[in-house]
Every structure is written in C-alpha cells, then in structure tokens.
Write a protein that holds these residues in place. Sequence first.
Motif, PDB file in Angstrom:
ATOM      1  N   SER A 103       0.677  -1.235  -0.085  1.00  0.00           N
ATOM      2  CA  SER A 103       0.084  -0.004   0.049  1.00  0.00           C
ATOM      3  C   SER A 103       0.768   1.102   0.308  1.00  0.00           C
ATOM      4  CB  SER A 103      -0.922  -0.021   1.346  1.00  0.00           C
ATOM      5  OG  SER A 103      -0.061  -0.117   2.407  1.00  0.00           O
ATOM      6  N   GLU A 104       2.051   1.138   0.397  1.00  0.00           N
ATOM      7  CA  GLU A 104       3.023   2.319   0.721  1.00  0.00           C
ATOM      8  C   GLU A 104       4.305   1.975  -0.046  1.00  0.00           C
ATOM      9  OE1 GLU A 104       2.393   5.274   1.369  1.00  0.00           O
ATOM     10  OE2 GLU A 104       0.209   5.134   2.309  1.00  0.00           O
ATOM     11  N   PRO A 105       4.465   1.837  -1.176  1.00  0.00           N
ATOM     12  CA  PRO A 105       5.674   1.473  -2.011  1.00  0.00           C
ATOM     13  C   PRO A 105       6.973   2.408  -1.419  1.00  0.00           C
ATOM     14  CG  PRO A 105       4.077   1.434  -3.647  1.00  0.00           C
ATOM     15  CD  PRO A 105       3.664   2.173  -2.266  1.00  0.00           C
ATOM     16  N   SER A 106       6.806   3.714  -1.253  1.00  0.00           N
ATOM     17  CA  SER A 106       7.749   4.348  -0.542  1.00  0.00           C
ATOM     18  C   SER A 106       7.690   4.722   0.875  1.00  0.00           C
ATOM     19  CB  SER A 106       7.835   5.699  -1.365  1.00  0.00           C
ATOM     20  OG  SER A 106       6.537   6.485  -0.954  1.00  0.00           O
ATOM     21  N   ALA A 107       7.127   3.879   1.735  1.00  0.00           N
ATOM     22  CA  ALA A 107       7.188   3.785   2.986  1.00  0.00           C
ATOM     23  C   ALA A 107       8.384   3.374   3.488  1.00  0.00           C
ATOM     24  CB  ALA A 107       6.065   2.795   3.409  1.00  0.00           C
ATOM     25  N   GLY A 108       8.703   3.860   4.504  1.00  0.00           N
ATOM     26  CA  GLY A 108       9.976   3.919   5.348  1.00  0.00           C
ATOM     27  C   GLY A 108       9.979   2.591   6.413  1.00  0.00           C
TER      28      GLY A 108
END
Length: 226
Positions: A103-108
């Motif tokens: 859901s958040e490809p750029s999530a940390g």
Amino acid sequence: MGTTTPYIGLVGIPSGQVTLSDRRTERSWTVDLAPFRLGALPATREQYAQVTGERPSTARGGERLPVETVSWRDAVVFCNSLSQQEELTPFYGFDDQGEVVVSEPSAGGYRLPTEAEWEYACRAGTGGPRYGPLDDIARYRGNSGERPHEPGGRLPNPWGLHDMLGNVWEWCCDLYDPDVYGTYRVLRGGGWFDEHWSCRASVRRRSHPTFRVDDVGFRVARSVTD
C-alpha cells in the motif's frame, strides 16, 4: 503482541545492478537497484517473540536461533508490526479479502527484500556462486548436524551480511512466476538441511505464502527514503 521493540541491525547496501537467472525457464533478466538497508542477520526467535508475542519455531535450541516455521504472510505481519512499534509507516496493507498488498511503496517501514535485492546483497560484489568457501560461510547439510545454528557463527560476506547462504531459507517479497504458480513467493539462500548445490547465490525456490517448515525464515529490509 510483544511490548519490547527488538534491535534490528541493518546494513546499508549501495545502489547497483544485478542479473538474475532461472534454470527452469532458461531466462535471465537484469535489475537496477536503488540503495536500501538489509538485516545483517536473519530474524531470530527472540526478535519474533518480542514483536508478535509468538514462538512458532520447532527446532531445539535457544532464543538466538533463526526463527523458522514461519510463512511468507507471517513474515509480512512481523514487518508491519515492527514498523508500528517504531512508529514507521507500514509497507504492507491488506485488501477486503485479507490478501497482502503493497500500500505504501515508498514507506520507510520494514519489509522483505525483493529477490533482486537479496541476490545483489548476497553476492556483495563477488562474481562466483558463493561469496566464500561454503564451510566458512554457511551452515548446510555437510556441517550443520541437521539443525539450525545461531546466526553470525560463520564469516560474513564483504558487505557484512551473515548467513545469506545456509541456515534457513529466506522469504523474498516477489511472486515467483504468477502465470504458472499463482501466488507462490520466492525463497532464497538454502538451509541447514540442504546439500551444497542448493546453497548458491543464484538458486531460486518457491512456495505458497502460507507454507511453513522448519528450515524457512526471513530477514528484513528497509527502503532508503531520506
């Protein structure tokens, strides 16, 4: 759920390129990689229990053994739970049917490595099937006593990663071949029960995301977002 956030030692992996191959289909493909971080060791029983409150492993031994008997989905839940404990944005989400989605490809937050990241990190700039003599770097059938061992007991690769080969197979994020195998996910690295030919940087294995067995674990990764 666990209440103590475990220490996860991550190694910074530089950007680069890796060529993967599949013996079954006789194809190869090249992947460009951005910098990322990868666990120096596979996740341990102690870390898994601290995050999830569960102890799924079946082999005899202490809390510092690699966690095993965990499915791909179990590993994903661990990553999200650890992210939440550290107040990071979880990498994975779940759809209305409970299936895992990114859901958040750029999530940390924490995640599983892609198989391209895994092989690139395993090779660590080396060109052969292994980053050193197998008995020096890995626990496999020839020296394991047919049981898992504490990670870190063998020499690391040039980038400081231990047990990339042997000890436990490691789940990767990717689907193996969705046109043929549907939801099966990629496993890499070989395990304590495997012969030497399975403990090579290029070897690919696959299984269903709910599969659990006593020589399969995982290590975590994080994207570089800053």
